[in-house]
Design a protein around this motif. Structure first.
Motif, PDB file in Angstrom:
ATOM      1  N   ASP A  37      -5.420   6.047  -4.479  1.00 41.27           N
ATOM      2  CA  ASP A  37      -4.202   6.607  -3.888  1.00 41.27           C
ATOM      3  C   ASP A  37      -3.486   5.579  -3.023  1.00 41.27           C
ATOM      4  OD1 ASP A  37      -3.973   9.186  -4.913  1.00 41.27           O
ATOM      5  OD2 ASP A  37      -5.333  10.044  -3.433  1.00 41.27           O
ATOM      6  N   ILE A  38      -4.257   4.798  -2.289  1.00 39.44           N
ATOM      7  CA  ILE A  38      -3.683   3.786  -1.408  1.00 39.44           C
ATOM      8  C   ILE A  38      -3.093   2.632  -2.194  1.00 39.44           C
ATOM      9  CG2 ILE A  38      -4.255   1.996   0.309  1.00 39.44           C
ATOM     10  CD1 ILE A  38      -6.400   3.898   1.376  1.00 39.44           C
ATOM     11  N   ALA A  39      -3.744   2.264  -3.296  1.00 39.43           N
ATOM     12  CA  ALA A  39      -3.545   0.938  -3.873  1.00 39.43           C
ATOM     13  C   ALA A  39      -2.569   0.857  -5.033  1.00 39.43           C
ATOM     14  CB  ALA A  39      -4.900   0.369  -4.325  1.00 39.43           C
ATOM     15  N   ILE A  40      -2.460   1.898  -5.854  1.00 42.89           N
ATOM     16  CA  ILE A  40      -1.793   1.703  -7.139  1.00 42.89           C
ATOM     17  C   ILE A  40      -0.813   2.824  -7.446  1.00 42.89           C
ATOM     18  CG2 ILE A  40      -3.796   0.463  -8.056  1.00 42.89           C
ATOM     19  CD1 ILE A  40      -4.459   2.973  -9.658  1.00 42.89           C
ATOM     20  N   ASP A  41      -0.041   2.600  -8.520  1.00 46.73           N
ATOM     21  CA  ASP A  41       0.880   3.613  -9.027  1.00 46.73           C
ATOM     22  C   ASP A  41       0.265   4.306 -10.239  1.00 46.73           C
ATOM     23  OD1 ASP A  41       2.787   3.004  -7.076  1.00 46.73           O
ATOM     24  OD2 ASP A  41       3.549   1.319  -8.262  1.00 46.73           O
ATOM     25  N   LYS A  42       1.007   5.238 -10.823  1.00 45.82           N
ATOM     26  CA  LYS A  42       0.445   6.123 -11.843  1.00 45.82           C
ATOM     27  C   LYS A  42       0.165   5.444 -13.181  1.00 45.82           C
ATOM     28  CE  LYS A  42       2.256  10.522 -10.128  1.00 45.82           C
ATOM     29  NZ  LYS A  42       3.061  11.724 -10.464  1.00 45.82           N
ATOM     30  N   ASN A  43       0.716   4.263 -13.425  1.00 51.36           N
ATOM     31  CA  ASN A  43       0.541   3.630 -14.736  1.00 51.36           C
ATOM     32  C   ASN A  43      -0.173   2.287 -14.653  1.00 51.36           C
ATOM     33  OD1 ASN A  43       2.069   5.625 -16.364  1.00 51.36           O
ATOM     34  ND2 ASN A  43       3.760   4.954 -15.073  1.00 51.36           N
ATOM     35  N   ASP A  44      -0.937   2.084 -13.591  1.00 50.54           N
ATOM     36  CA  ASP A  44      -1.551   0.782 -13.366  1.00 50.54           C
ATOM     37  C   ASP A  44      -2.931   0.674 -14.000  1.00 50.54           C
ATOM     38  OD1 ASP A  44       0.543  -0.431 -12.002  1.00 50.54           O
ATOM     39  OD2 ASP A  44      -0.055   0.449 -10.086  1.00 50.54           O
ATOM     40  N   LEU A  45      -3.425  -0.573 -14.028  1.00 51.88           N
ATOM     41  CA  LEU A  45      -4.711  -0.896 -14.658  1.00 51.88           C
ATOM     42  C   LEU A  45      -5.734  -1.247 -13.589  1.00 51.88           C
ATOM     43  CD1 LEU A  45      -6.297  -1.503 -17.298  1.00 51.88           C
ATOM     44  CD2 LEU A  45      -5.350  -3.823 -17.197  1.00 51.88           C
ATOM     45  N   ILE A  46      -6.949  -0.671 -13.707  1.00 53.80           N
ATOM     46  CA  ILE A  46      -8.012  -0.839 -12.717  1.00 53.80           C
ATOM     47  C   ILE A  46      -9.225  -1.464 -13.392  1.00 53.80           C
ATOM     48  CG2 ILE A  46      -9.539   0.369 -11.103  1.00 53.80           C
ATOM     49  CD1 ILE A  46      -6.547   2.222 -12.379  1.00 53.80           C
ATOM     50  N   LEU A  47      -9.869  -2.387 -12.695  1.00 54.23           N
ATOM     51  CA  LEU A  47     -11.072  -3.045 -13.193  1.00 54.23           C
ATOM     52  C   LEU A  47     -12.230  -2.806 -12.236  1.00 54.23           C
ATOM     53  CD1 LEU A  47     -12.707  -5.126 -14.925  1.00 54.23           C
ATOM     54  CD2 LEU A  47     -11.670  -6.925 -13.511  1.00 54.23           C
ATOM     55  N   ASP A  48     -13.392  -2.466 -12.796  1.00 55.33           N
ATOM     56  CA  ASP A  48     -14.641  -2.374 -12.036  1.00 55.33           C
ATOM     57  C   ASP A  48     -15.706  -3.097 -12.854  1.00 55.33           C
ATOM     58  OD1 ASP A  48     -17.002  -1.772 -10.759  1.00 55.33           O
ATOM     59  OD2 ASP A  48     -16.605   0.377 -10.552  1.00 55.33           O
ATOM     60  N   ASN A  71       7.388   9.908   4.326  1.00 54.17           N
ATOM     61  CA  ASN A  71       6.780  10.836   3.372  1.00 54.17           C
ATOM     62  C   ASN A  71       5.289  10.574   3.181  1.00 54.17           C
ATOM     63  OD1 ASN A  71       9.253  12.127   2.864  1.00 54.17           O
ATOM     64  ND2 ASN A  71       9.817  10.532   1.405  1.00 54.17           N
ATOM     65  N   GLY A  72       4.535  10.694   4.232  1.00 55.76           N
ATOM     66  CA  GLY A  72       3.097  10.479   4.143  1.00 55.76           C
ATOM     67  C   GLY A  72       2.573   9.830   5.399  1.00 55.76           C
ATOM     68  N   ILE A  73       1.276   9.522   5.388  1.00 54.40           N
ATOM     69  CA  ILE A  73       0.648   8.913   6.556  1.00 54.40           C
ATOM     70  C   ILE A  73       0.006   7.588   6.178  1.00 54.40           C
ATOM     71  CG2 ILE A  73       0.266  11.075   7.783  1.00 54.40           C
ATOM     72  CD1 ILE A  73      -2.568  11.111   6.712  1.00 54.40           C
ATOM     73  N   ARG A  86       0.842  -1.200   0.000  1.00 51.50           N
ATOM     74  CA  ARG A  86       0.000   0.000   0.000  1.00 51.50           C
ATOM     75  C   ARG A  86       0.876   1.249   0.000  1.00 51.50           C
ATOM     76  NH1 ARG A  86       2.392   1.947   3.587  1.00 51.50           N
ATOM     77  NH2 ARG A  86       2.182   1.605   5.826  1.00 51.50           N
ATOM     78  N   ASN A  87       0.308   2.315  -0.558  1.00 47.11           N
ATOM     79  CA  ASN A  87       0.975   3.612  -0.572  1.00 47.11           C
ATOM     80  C   ASN A  87       0.630   4.394   0.688  1.00 47.11           C
ATOM     81  OD1 ASN A  87       1.906   3.107  -3.237  1.00 47.11           O
ATOM     82  ND2 ASN A  87      -0.046   3.832  -4.067  1.00 47.11           N
ATOM     83  N   LEU A  88       1.462   5.355   1.009  1.00 44.34           N
ATOM     84  CA  LEU A  88       1.153   6.302   2.068  1.00 44.34           C
ATOM     85  C   LEU A  88       0.286   7.418   1.490  1.00 44.34           C
ATOM     86  CD1 LEU A  88       4.684   6.578   3.689  1.00 44.34           C
ATOM     87  CD2 LEU A  88       2.703   5.407   4.666  1.00 44.34           C
TER      88      LEU A  88
END
Length: 544
Positions: free
Chosen positions: A417-428, A370-372, A280-282
């Motif tokens: 913001d928590i889960a992925i980076d800037k070039n990732d793929l998301i499915l819904d 660098n974050g919470i 996970r991201n901060l």
């Protein structure tokens, strides 16, 4: 690892001491089939105790043709329709994929990497696993909640009675019981509906992928058990509480329902920082968290930990620079060693309280990460609630209430913001009003990312008396696609000259059930005669 690394050799020796004859085989199974393992055990300090056991009974159950009789009692998830759901999971799609040529050839869509699929999401998932297995970084879904009114089991049985008997080894009574759940809003019907979809979703996730599922109290407990079963209980990350409303409903019989849940599972959860798996991201720290009101030469600071966890007694003391006594905690303990506390005093890092209040230690911005870290409770004031989702869609559709209870964009952006980076793929694959696509585009516009989305929504009819139908929208997928287009235009106008840098379009495909004549042609298909497809059926979704 460098040669001669003593720490590495020690770690290897300790690890080898845990190995048994079947360790390598079990390690391999655990990577590919985590759902068949119990959680590894760790003490309160995070030290390893023992490996989670292999669920032999569950594994053998999955190997069976059917599970109509339990060999003996055991802990497992059972429901009417489970065997049928397992059968659905393994079936290939019998639909074909047709591109929306007029839409796809438009300039904003022609080169888009985003995809919208109109059709049953189980069929769509069956297609997607051919090209997207292990390629999705994040899945977010908001499935039907089974309130007794909103959800009805709608999957049609794909076999007649004789085929069901043959495939599942069921007798007449068992077939009747299975078919009794169709058209009902029972727990078994809901689980039968969700099981094959989650099974295929798990295959689509990357090893460092994650899934978030919104749910309410009606099926939260069952969904937790189902996801433990599908993803493996060791890959459970969190049961997040989202505060969806703040208004108190005084007419409520017992309590005002002010929250929903978001279950989070990793494809492969990390047990420590060195493990591979989802990370996970901060979250971005709020401006102004650190200040320097006393001109501390070490820079900006905020209140950190109290030095003890109870009030203080007079049986042991540390003296402040001004002569005041700091007492040792009664029936408690220092959070720091005596040496550390004396060091904090000398460095002028102590924040002295009045009387018996707790002294604290300054926490400097220069020493902070660098974050919470995100919390398991997402409050209304941070990401908004149901009213915000409704306001967003109404604003896009000229103040028409086009959709009931859409999730707010800010909530999905928070998860992204928590889960992925800037070039990732998301499915819904329960796209609804298209909030996830809106959130992806908005986040890309804000941080220059190139995230891509795949949306799936069945062409479910809108209510005849609804505002959506009055506005000319016959199906839910129409609303979603129009919402994405309108959101794209809004984002484009707000971004100004930089709008060409963002992918604000999408390719549209429909799932079509071929007629009997086409099916016959497919069965007799000659690979040298590609004209059969007439460009209507394609190999879809070439994701780089």
């Amino acid at each position: 690892m460098p040669l001669g690394g003593g720490g590495g050799v020690k770690a290897a020796l300790l690890e080898n001491g845990k190995k048994e004859a079947n360790s390598e085989f079990l390690d391999t199974l655990k990577i590919h089939f985590p759902q068949f393992f119990e959680k590894d055990l760790y003490d309160k300090d995070g030290n390893f105790i023992k490996n989670g056991g292999f669920k032999t009974d569950k594994f053998l159950d999955e190997l069976k043709k059917s599970n109509t009789a339990e060999s003996h009692d055991g802990y497992k998830l059972s429901f009417v329709g489970r065997d049928y759901a397992r059968l659905q999971t393994g079936r290939a799609s019998e639909t074909v994929i047709a591109p929306d040529r007029e839409h796809n050839e438009k300039s904003e869509n022609k080169n888009s990497g985003n995809i919208f699929i109109t059709g049953d999401n189980l069929e769509a998932l069956r297609h997607l696993q051919n090209a997207y297995a292990n390629k999705i970084k994040m899945i977010y879904i908001d499935p039907p909640y089974n309130t007794g009114q909103e959800f009805t089991y709608s999957d049609s049985f794909e076999f007649n009675d004789e085929k069901l008997k043959s495939a599942l080894n069921y007798n007449d009574d068992e077939i009747a019981r299975l078919k009794s759940i169709q058209g009902k809003s029972s727990h078994s019907a809901w689980l039968t509906f969700m099981y094959p979809r989650l099974k295929i979703a798990q295959k689509l996730l990357r090893d460092d992928g994650v899934i978030f599922v919104s749910i309410d109290d009606n099926e939260q407990a069952n969904l937790k058990l189902l996801m433990d079963d599908v993803f493996g209980e060791g890959n459970f990350v969190s049961n997040i509480i989202w505060e969806k409303v703040r208004i108190r409903k005084n007419s409520a019989l017992y309590f005002t329902s002010s929250h929903d849940f978001i279950l989070c599972y990793a494809k492969k959860a990390k047990l420590n920082k060195q493990d591979s798996g989802w990370e996970r991201n901060l979250l971005e720290r709020e401006n102004g968290s650190y200040k320097n009101p006393d001109n501390d030469p070490n820079g900006a600071w905020m209140r950190g930990s109290v030095i003890a966890n109870h009030y203080y007694d007079a049986d042991y003391t540390i003296t402040k620079p001004n002569g005041v006594i700091l007492h040792r905690p009664r029936n408690g303990s220092w959070r720091y060693s005596e040496e550390s506390i004396i060091k904090f005093i000398k460095e002028d890092r102590m924040l002295w309280g009045e009387g018996n209040s707790y002294p604290m230690v300054k926490k400097y911005e220069k020493d902070a990460q660098n974050g919470i870290v995100p919390k398991t409770i997402i409050v209304f004031k941070e990401v908004g609630g149901n009213p915000h989702g409704a306001e967003e869609t109404k604003a896009l559709f000229n103040d028409v209430k086009i959709f009931d209870n859409p999730k707010p964009v800010t909530l999905v952006k928070y998860l992204l913001d928590i889960a992925i980076d800037k070039n990732d793929l998301i499915l819904d694959f329960f796209a609804g009003s298209g909030t996830t696509a809106h959130a992806v585009m908005q986040l890309n516009a804000e941080d220059g990312g190139d995230r891509k989305y795949i949306m799936v929504q069945i062409d479910e009819l809108t209510n005849e008396n609804s505002e959506a139908r009055k506005a000319g929208y016959k199906t839910i997928d129409e609303i979603a696609r129009e919402r994405i287009k309108r959101a794209a235009q809004k984002i484009k106008s707000e971004a100004g000259l930089n709008a060409q840098e963002f992918d604000l379009g999408f390719k549209h495909f429909r799932l079509i059930n071929p007629d009997a004549k086409t099916i016959d042609k497919i069965i007799e298909f000659d690979s040298d005669n590609a004209s059969l497809f007439n460009d209507d059926m394609i190999t879809p979704f070439a994701y780089p």
